[in-house]
Design a protein around this motif. Structure first.
Motif, mmCIF file in Angstrom:
data_model
loop_
_atom_site.group_PDB
_atom_site.id
_atom_site.type_symbol
_atom_site.label_atom_id
_atom_site.label_comp_id
_atom_site.label_asym_id
_atom_site.label_seq_id
_atom_site.Cartn_x
_atom_site.Cartn_y
_atom_site.Cartn_z
ATOM 1 N N GLN A 172 0.683 -1.517 0.236
ATOM 2 C CA GLN A 172 0.011 -0.352 0.202
ATOM 3 C C GLN A 172 0.803 1.262 -0.029
ATOM 4 O O GLN A 172 1.861 1.088 0.580
ATOM 5 C CB GLN A 172 -0.576 -0.228 1.530
ATOM 6 N N GLU A 173 0.291 1.854 -0.786
ATOM 7 C CA GLU A 173 0.874 3.678 -0.912
ATOM 8 C C GLU A 173 0.352 4.309 0.421
ATOM 9 O O GLU A 173 -0.768 4.660 0.964
ATOM 10 C CB GLU A 173 0.648 3.973 -1.618
ATOM 11 N N ILE A 174 1.787 5.051 0.930
ATOM 12 C CA ILE A 174 1.609 6.338 2.232
ATOM 13 C C ILE A 174 2.454 6.959 1.962
ATOM 14 O O ILE A 174 2.325 8.072 2.778
ATOM 15 C CB ILE A 174 2.167 5.603 3.046
ATOM 16 N N PHE A 175 3.368 7.198 0.750
ATOM 17 C CA PHE A 175 3.657 8.316 0.307
ATOM 18 C C PHE A 175 3.502 9.586 -0.988
ATOM 19 O O PHE A 175 4.093 7.454 -1.546
ATOM 20 C CB PHE A 175 4.674 9.105 1.237
ATOM 21 N N ARG A 176 3.380 9.570 -1.454
ATOM 22 C CA ARG A 176 3.170 10.779 -2.691
ATOM 23 C C ARG A 176 3.668 12.394 -2.968
ATOM 24 O O ARG A 176 2.707 12.796 -2.529
ATOM 25 C CB ARG A 176 2.498 10.072 -4.188
ATOM 26 N N ASP A 177 4.540 12.603 -3.998
ATOM 27 C CA ASP A 177 3.937 14.106 -4.368
ATOM 28 C C ASP A 177 5.185 13.273 -5.275
ATOM 29 O O ASP A 177 5.062 13.190 -5.997
ATOM 30 C CB ASP A 177 5.620 14.177 -2.935
ATOM 31 N N ARG A 178 5.168 14.898 -6.021
ATOM 32 C CA ARG A 178 4.776 15.096 -7.402
ATOM 33 C C ARG A 178 6.317 14.651 -8.015
ATOM 34 O O ARG A 178 7.160 14.508 -8.750
ATOM 35 C CB ARG A 178 5.277 16.271 -8.088
ATOM 36 N N GLN A 179 7.785 14.332 -6.731
ATOM 37 C CA GLN A 179 8.950 13.670 -7.266
ATOM 38 C C GLN A 179 9.118 12.501 -6.584
ATOM 39 O O GLN A 179 9.856 11.745 -7.169
ATOM 40 C CB GLN A 179 10.076 14.398 -6.070
ATOM 41 N N GLY A 180 8.796 11.378 -5.512
ATOM 42 C CA GLY A 180 8.626 10.172 -5.477
ATOM 43 C C GLY A 180 7.267 9.700 -4.684
ATOM 44 O O GLY A 180 6.856 10.444 -4.170
ATOM 45 N N VAL A 181 7.181 8.364 -4.475
ATOM 46 C CA VAL A 181 6.536 7.484 -3.682
ATOM 47 C C VAL A 181 7.044 6.097 -2.506
ATOM 48 O O VAL A 181 7.855 6.085 -3.393
ATOM 49 C CB VAL A 181 5.768 7.021 -5.263
ATOM 50 N N MET A 182 6.571 6.054 -1.811
ATOM 51 C CA MET A 182 6.995 4.850 -0.855
ATOM 52 C C MET A 182 5.717 4.235 -1.276
ATOM 53 O O MET A 182 4.644 4.173 -0.580
ATOM 54 C CB MET A 182 6.640 5.879 0.211
ATOM 55 N N LEU A 183 6.164 2.973 -0.940
ATOM 56 C CA LEU A 183 5.410 2.063 -0.555
ATOM 57 C C LEU A 183 5.316 0.846 0.060
ATOM 58 O O LEU A 183 6.835 0.539 0.549
ATOM 59 C CB LEU A 183 4.990 0.547 -2.177
ATOM 60 N N VAL A 184 4.239 0.390 1.177
ATOM 61 C CA VAL A 184 4.914 -1.063 2.196
ATOM 62 C C VAL A 184 4.363 -1.928 2.448
ATOM 63 O O VAL A 184 3.264 -1.894 2.117
ATOM 64 C CB VAL A 184 4.696 0.079 3.548
ATOM 65 N N ARG A 185 4.744 -3.125 3.155
ATOM 66 C CA ARG A 185 4.119 -4.346 3.099
ATOM 67 C C ARG A 185 4.651 -4.793 4.118
ATOM 68 O O ARG A 185 6.024 -4.751 4.272
ATOM 69 C CB ARG A 185 4.434 -4.509 1.700
ATOM 70 N N PRO A 186 3.919 -5.132 5.086
ATOM 71 C CA PRO A 186 4.560 -5.319 6.640
ATOM 72 C C PRO A 186 4.617 -7.273 5.997
ATOM 73 O O PRO A 186 3.554 -7.644 5.492
ATOM 74 C CB PRO A 186 3.496 -5.271 7.618
ATOM 75 N N ALA A 187 5.518 -8.015 7.120
ATOM 76 C CA ALA A 187 5.276 -9.350 6.785
ATOM 77 C C ALA A 187 6.278 -9.705 8.112
ATOM 78 O O ALA A 187 6.973 -9.154 8.981
ATOM 79 C CB ALA A 187 6.582 -9.685 5.423
ATOM 80 N N ARG A 221 9.490 0.324 -0.289
ATOM 81 C CA ARG A 221 10.063 0.136 -2.503
ATOM 82 C C ARG A 221 9.204 1.762 -1.992
ATOM 83 O O ARG A 221 8.592 2.531 -1.850
ATOM 84 C CB ARG A 221 8.676 -0.560 -3.332
ATOM 85 N N ILE A 222 10.595 2.238 -2.663
ATOM 86 C CA ILE A 222 10.841 3.738 -2.521
ATOM 87 C C ILE A 222 10.748 4.117 -4.182
ATOM 88 O O ILE A 222 12.290 3.861 -4.596
ATOM 89 C CB ILE A 222 11.326 4.275 -1.875
ATOM 90 N N TYR A 223 10.291 5.011 -5.378
ATOM 91 C CA TYR A 223 11.023 5.574 -6.469
ATOM 92 C C TYR A 223 10.741 6.654 -7.235
ATOM 93 O O TYR A 223 9.594 7.307 -6.383
ATOM 94 C CB TYR A 223 10.672 4.053 -7.659
ATOM 95 N N ARG A 224 11.637 7.042 -7.355
ATOM 96 C CA ARG A 224 11.186 8.895 -6.911
ATOM 97 C C ARG A 224 11.058 8.930 -8.906
ATOM 98 O O ARG A 224 10.665 7.999 -10.044
ATOM 99 C CB ARG A 224 12.995 9.200 -7.466
ATOM 100 N N ARG A 225 9.617 10.056 -9.255
ATOM 101 C CA ARG A 225 9.225 10.748 -10.814
ATOM 102 C C ARG A 225 9.846 11.623 -11.678
ATOM 103 O O ARG A 225 9.513 11.915 -12.047
ATOM 104 C CB ARG A 225 8.027 11.236 -9.903
ATOM 105 N N VAL A 226 11.242 11.746 -10.797
ATOM 106 C CA VAL A 226 12.216 11.888 -11.593
ATOM 107 C C VAL A 226 13.038 11.417 -11.667
ATOM 108 O O VAL A 226 13.810 10.789 -11.014
ATOM 109 C CB VAL A 226 12.453 13.571 -10.139
ATOM 110 N N PRO A 227 14.261 11.788 -12.927
ATOM 111 C CA PRO A 227 15.757 11.080 -12.773
ATOM 112 C C PRO A 227 16.001 11.065 -11.901
ATOM 113 O O PRO A 227 16.040 11.622 -10.315
ATOM 114 C CB PRO A 227 16.369 12.236 -13.673
ATOM 115 N N ASN A 228 17.001 10.287 -11.925
ATOM 116 C CA ASN A 228 17.903 9.910 -10.255
ATOM 117 C C ASN A 228 17.293 9.513 -9.409
ATOM 118 O O ASN A 228 15.962 9.142 -9.334
ATOM 119 C CB ASN A 228 18.789 10.437 -10.152
#
Length: 165
Positions: free
Chosen positions: A39-54, A69-76
């Motif tokens: 599930q997504e817990i953070f999103r802005d115009r530069q990045g997104v953070m998703l989490v999954r407890p296990a 799982r963290i990914y950026r929506r901009v280069p790098n």
């Protein structure tokens, strides 16, 4: 007629609620794992953070954590340096850095695990887990809600009770 039945089955399947807890066993390693959907817990115009407890187990030993799982929506891509909760540093370990994570367009992604003790996991299941992520290329803040952790603990505790003679 066969196509109509197939389409109806597909539409009804799409309307059912997703399974809350997913569990599986790896015959090769002997590891059992229970987790929830990401599930997504953070999103802005530069990045997104998703989490999954296990929760993983093998031979009566248990490990608790939050897969990130963290990914950026901009280069790098992101380079995570530390994660903390309420000012306390958490034990974070990067497990992979993907060059092409094609979920929301193709992005560079860092996948990791926040290792928690059982007490920390149970505490997060009561009140949730606020996260502050510090990276070389960005900062992210999110909140892991308690409900998915509660569902995992309920299933794990039930499995432990069945295994105890």
């Amino acid at each position: 007629m066969m196509w109509r039945a197939l389409i109806l089955c597909f539409l009804l399947g799409a309307c059912t609620a997703p399974q809350a807890v997913v569990s599986f066993h790896d015959d090769w390693t002997g590891i059992n794992m229970i987790t929830t959907r990401e599930q997504e817990i953070f999103r802005d115009r530069q990045g997104v953070m998703l989490v999954r407890p296990a929760i993983t187990s093998r031979g009566g030993q248990y490990a608790f954590g939050i897969v990130t799982r963290i990914y950026r929506r901009v280069p790098n891509g992101p380079i995570i340096e530390k994660i903390e909760s309420n000012g306390t540093p958490l034990r974070y370990k990067r497990t992979d850095r993907l060059l092409t994570q094609c979920t929301d367009a193709c992005r560079r992604t860092e996948i990791g695990v926040i290792h928690l003790t059982e007490a920390e996991f149970r505490n997060a299941a009561r009140s949730g887990l606020p996260l502050r992520v510090f990276g070389r290329r960005g900062r992210y803040a999110g909140f892991v809600p308690p409900e998915p952790l509660q569902r995992l603990l309920a299933q794990s505790d039930a499995a432990k009770a069945l295994a105890t003679p």
